[in-house]
Design a protein around this motif. Structure first.
Motif, PDB file in Angstrom:
ATOM      1  N   ILE A  19      49.788  46.259  47.476  1.00 12.40           N
ATOM      2  CA  ILE A  19      50.266  46.535  46.098  1.00 12.40           C
ATOM      3  C   ILE A  19      49.058  46.948  45.435  1.00 12.40           C
ATOM      4  O   ILE A  19      48.816  47.207  44.224  1.00 12.40           O
ATOM      5  CB  ILE A  19      51.056  45.420  45.492  1.00 12.40           C
ATOM      6  CG1 ILE A  19      50.146  44.059  45.475  1.00 12.40           C
ATOM      7  CG2 ILE A  19      52.224  45.252  46.224  1.00 12.40           C
ATOM      8  CD1 ILE A  19      51.052  42.724  45.017  1.00 12.40           C
ATOM      9  N   ASN A  20      47.888  46.508  45.982  1.00  6.74           N
ATOM     10  CA  ASN A  20      46.418  46.592  45.502  1.00  6.74           C
ATOM     11  C   ASN A  20      45.692  47.656  46.012  1.00  6.74           C
ATOM     12  O   ASN A  20      44.538  47.944  45.896  1.00  6.74           O
ATOM     13  CB  ASN A  20      45.594  45.425  45.420  1.00  6.74           C
ATOM     14  CG  ASN A  20      46.193  44.290  44.623  1.00  6.74           C
ATOM     15  OD1 ASN A  20      46.201  44.519  43.283  1.00  6.74           O
ATOM     16  ND2 ASN A  20      46.631  43.424  45.093  1.00  6.74           N
ATOM     17  N   LEU A  21      46.392  48.663  46.739  1.00  7.46           N
ATOM     18  CA  LEU A  21      45.725  49.916  47.272  1.00  7.46           C
ATOM     19  C   LEU A  21      44.829  50.741  46.326  1.00  7.46           C
ATOM     20  O   LEU A  21      43.676  51.135  46.686  1.00  7.46           O
ATOM     21  CB  LEU A  21      46.771  50.707  48.175  1.00  7.46           C
ATOM     22  CG  LEU A  21      46.994  50.103  49.563  1.00  7.46           C
ATOM     23  CD1 LEU A  21      48.085  51.044  50.232  1.00  7.46           C
ATOM     24  CD2 LEU A  21      45.819  49.937  50.382  1.00  7.46           C
ATOM     25  N   THR A  22      45.659  50.930  45.212  1.00 11.90           N
ATOM     26  CA  THR A  22      44.958  51.908  44.228  1.00 11.90           C
ATOM     27  C   THR A  22      43.773  51.072  43.389  1.00 11.90           C
ATOM     28  O   THR A  22      42.828  51.879  43.151  1.00 11.90           O
ATOM     29  CB  THR A  22      45.772  52.055  43.122  1.00 11.90           C
ATOM     30  OG1 THR A  22      46.587  50.960  42.463  1.00 11.90           O
ATOM     31  CG2 THR A  22      47.141  52.841  43.517  1.00 11.90           C
ATOM     32  N   ASN A  23      43.610  49.818  43.916  1.00 12.94           N
ATOM     33  CA  ASN A  23      42.284  49.323  43.393  1.00 12.94           C
ATOM     34  C   ASN A  23      41.821  48.382  44.388  1.00 12.94           C
ATOM     35  O   ASN A  23      41.154  47.145  44.323  1.00 12.94           O
ATOM     36  CB  ASN A  23      42.709  48.338  42.071  1.00 12.94           C
ATOM     37  CG  ASN A  23      41.644  48.019  41.161  1.00 12.94           C
ATOM     38  OD1 ASN A  23      40.442  48.583  41.304  1.00 12.94           O
ATOM     39  ND2 ASN A  23      41.717  46.713  40.735  1.00 12.94           N
ATOM     40  N   LEU A  24      41.727  49.145  45.837  1.00 12.16           N
ATOM     41  CA  LEU A  24      41.466  48.386  46.762  1.00 12.16           C
ATOM     42  C   LEU A  24      39.847  47.586  47.096  1.00 12.16           C
ATOM     43  O   LEU A  24      39.885  46.656  47.118  1.00 12.16           O
ATOM     44  CB  LEU A  24      41.487  49.054  48.027  1.00 12.16           C
ATOM     45  CG  LEU A  24      41.421  48.363  49.430  1.00 12.16           C
ATOM     46  CD1 LEU A  24      42.505  47.093  49.586  1.00 12.16           C
ATOM     47  CD2 LEU A  24      41.734  49.221  50.581  1.00 12.16           C
ATOM     48  N   PRO A  25      38.918  48.414  46.545  1.00  7.76           N
ATOM     49  CA  PRO A  25      37.536  47.921  46.610  1.00  7.76           C
ATOM     50  C   PRO A  25      37.559  46.807  45.484  1.00  7.76           C
ATOM     51  O   PRO A  25      36.441  45.643  45.979  1.00  7.76           O
ATOM     52  CB  PRO A  25      36.689  49.157  46.037  1.00  7.76           C
ATOM     53  CG  PRO A  25      37.428  50.401  46.348  1.00  7.76           C
ATOM     54  CD  PRO A  25      38.867  50.029  46.138  1.00  7.76           C
ATOM     55  N   THR A  26      37.982  46.712  44.297  1.00  2.01           N
ATOM     56  CA  THR A  26      37.984  45.673  43.422  1.00  2.01           C
ATOM     57  C   THR A  26      38.713  44.392  44.193  1.00  2.01           C
ATOM     58  O   THR A  26      38.086  43.327  43.948  1.00  2.01           O
ATOM     59  CB  THR A  26      38.552  45.825  42.023  1.00  2.01           C
ATOM     60  OG1 THR A  26      37.769  47.027  41.413  1.00  2.01           O
ATOM     61  CG2 THR A  26      38.396  44.721  41.080  1.00  2.01           C
ATOM     62  N   PHE A  27      39.776  44.701  44.680  1.00  2.00           N
ATOM     63  CA  PHE A  27      40.730  43.709  45.217  1.00  2.00           C
ATOM     64  C   PHE A  27      39.747  42.822  46.366  1.00  2.00           C
ATOM     65  O   PHE A  27      39.556  41.601  46.420  1.00  2.00           O
ATOM     66  CB  PHE A  27      41.888  44.036  45.771  1.00  2.00           C
ATOM     67  CG  PHE A  27      42.656  43.109  46.469  1.00  2.00           C
ATOM     68  CD1 PHE A  27      43.547  42.116  45.755  1.00  2.00           C
ATOM     69  CD2 PHE A  27      42.647  42.997  48.095  1.00  2.00           C
ATOM     70  CE1 PHE A  27      44.138  41.142  46.502  1.00  2.00           C
ATOM     71  CE2 PHE A  27      43.483  42.101  48.443  1.00  2.00           C
ATOM     72  CZ  PHE A  27      44.286  41.287  48.012  1.00  2.00           C
ATOM     73  N   ILE A  28      39.185  43.838  47.314  1.00  2.00           N
ATOM     74  CA  ILE A  28      38.497  43.253  48.387  1.00  2.00           C
ATOM     75  C   ILE A  28      37.181  42.408  47.999  1.00  2.00           C
ATOM     76  O   ILE A  28      36.770  41.294  48.438  1.00  2.00           O
ATOM     77  CB  ILE A  28      37.959  44.357  49.237  1.00  2.00           C
ATOM     78  CG1 ILE A  28      39.302  44.982  50.108  1.00  2.00           C
ATOM     79  CG2 ILE A  28      37.182  43.703  50.546  1.00  2.00           C
ATOM     80  CD1 ILE A  28      39.012  46.035  51.056  1.00  2.00           C
TER      81      ILE A  28
END
Length: 257
Positions: free
Chosen positions: A137-146
Motif C-alpha cells: 500500500i506504500n509502493l508509490t512512496n516506497l523510498p520514504t516508507f523504507i
C-alpha cells in the motif's frame, strides 16, 4: 530502442534491489529483537495519546505504559501479541478506549494517507503477511516508507535490542483547553467534509481480537476511558456515544470510565 530498454530495466532493478535488500535486513533484525520486559511488570497500559499522556507509570508499582500517539487497535493488537507471548508475568492489560476509537479516521493511520509515517515504527512486530501489505500500500512512496522503517528502528541493529513498545510522555504542562482547538479535533475525529464519519470496521475487529488474545493468555483486560473536557464531550456525536456503549455491552467488555 536498446537504450530505452536499458534505462527501463535500471528503473525497475534499482527499487527492486532496494526492496529485496531491505527485506533481508528486516529478516535479520526480526531475529535479534528482545521483546521481554522486566519480570516485575505485571500490568501494562496500552492505547493512543489518551493513555500515553495520562498514565505516569513511574508512579505505579509493577506497571508499564506502552501507549503511543495515534495508535489504532490494529497496531496495539500486534504489540500486545508479542508482549504476552514473551512475558508470562503480565496479568492485566488496561487498554485505552473511547468514543473516537470507533471512528474510521483511524483507518488513515493504518492503510491510508498516514500509513507511510505511522506503520514503519510497528514494522517489526507485524507478521510477514502484514509487512507485505504495508509495503504494497506504500509502493508509490516506497523510498520514504523504507527510510521510515530503518530510521525508526535502526537502534535494534546498532544500539538496544529491546523492543520499544512505547512510554508515558506528556508535554502539556500548565496548559488550558481552547475551544477552537477542541472544535478542530472534533472535526478531525468525527467528520469528513461536514459529514459524520462511519465507524471503523478494522478498529472494532481488532478490539475483539485483543479481547480474545488476552483471554487465551489468561490476562484480565480492562478498557480505560480517560476523562474528557466537558465542552469536548458534549460535542461528540450521539451516534458515537451510543455505539461505544452498545459495543461494550455486546462484547461484554469491562470499562473503567
Amino acid at each position: 530502442m536498446k537504450r530505452f530498454l536499458t534505462q527501463l530495466l535500471l528503473f525497475i532493478a534499482i527499487p527492486s534491489t532496494l526492496l529485496v535488500a531491505s527485506l533481508m535486513v528486516t529478516f535479520y533484525i526480526s531475529t535479534t529483537i528482545d521483546y521481554k520486559l522486566d519480570k516485575k511488570i505485571t500490568q501494562v497500559f496500552a492505547g493512543d495519546s489518551h493513555i500515553q499522556n495520562a498514565v505516569n507509570d513511574n508512579l505505579l508499582k509493577d506497571c508499564k505504559n506502552i501507549a503511543c500517539a495515534s495508535e489504532s487497535f490494529y497496531f496495539t493488537y500486534f504489540k500486545l501479541k508479542k508482549l504476552l507471548e514473551n512475558n508470562p508475568n503480565i496479568k492485566k492489560v488496561y487498554l485505552g478506549a473511547s468514543y473516537h476509537s470507533l471512528s474510521n479516521y483511524y483507518d488513515a493511520f493504518i492503510t491510508g494517507e498516514f500509513s507511510s509515517s505511522v506503520s514503519p515504527k510497528y514494522f517489526y512486530v507485524l507478521p510477514m503477511s502484514e509487512k507485505l501489505m504495508h509495503i504494497r500500500i506504500n509502493l508509490t512512496n516506497l523510498p520514504t516508507f523504507i527510510n521510515g522503517v530503518f530510521s525508526n528502528n535502526y537502534k535494534y541493529l546498532f544500539k538496544d535490542s529491546h523492543y520499544d513498545y512505547g512510554s508515558y510522555s506528556n508535554e502539556f504542562i500548565k496548559t488550558t483547553a481552547v475551544k477552537s482547538f477542541m472544535n478542530k479535533r472534533l472535526r478531525f475525529q468525527y467528520y469528513t467534509d461536514g459529514q459524520l464519519n462511519p465507524f471503523s470496521k478494522i478498529n472494532q475487529f481488532y478490539l475483539t481480537k485483543i479481547k480474545l488474545l488476552c483471554k487465551n493468555h489468561n490476562v484480565d483486560l480492562r478498557l480505560l476511558n480517560t476523562p474528557l473536557h466537558p465542552y469536548f464531550k458534549n460535542k461528540i456525536p450521539i451516534n458515537y456515544l451510543n455505539k461505544f456503549k452498545d459495543f461494550v455491552r455486546v462484547n461484554k467488555l469491562n470499562v473503567i470510565d
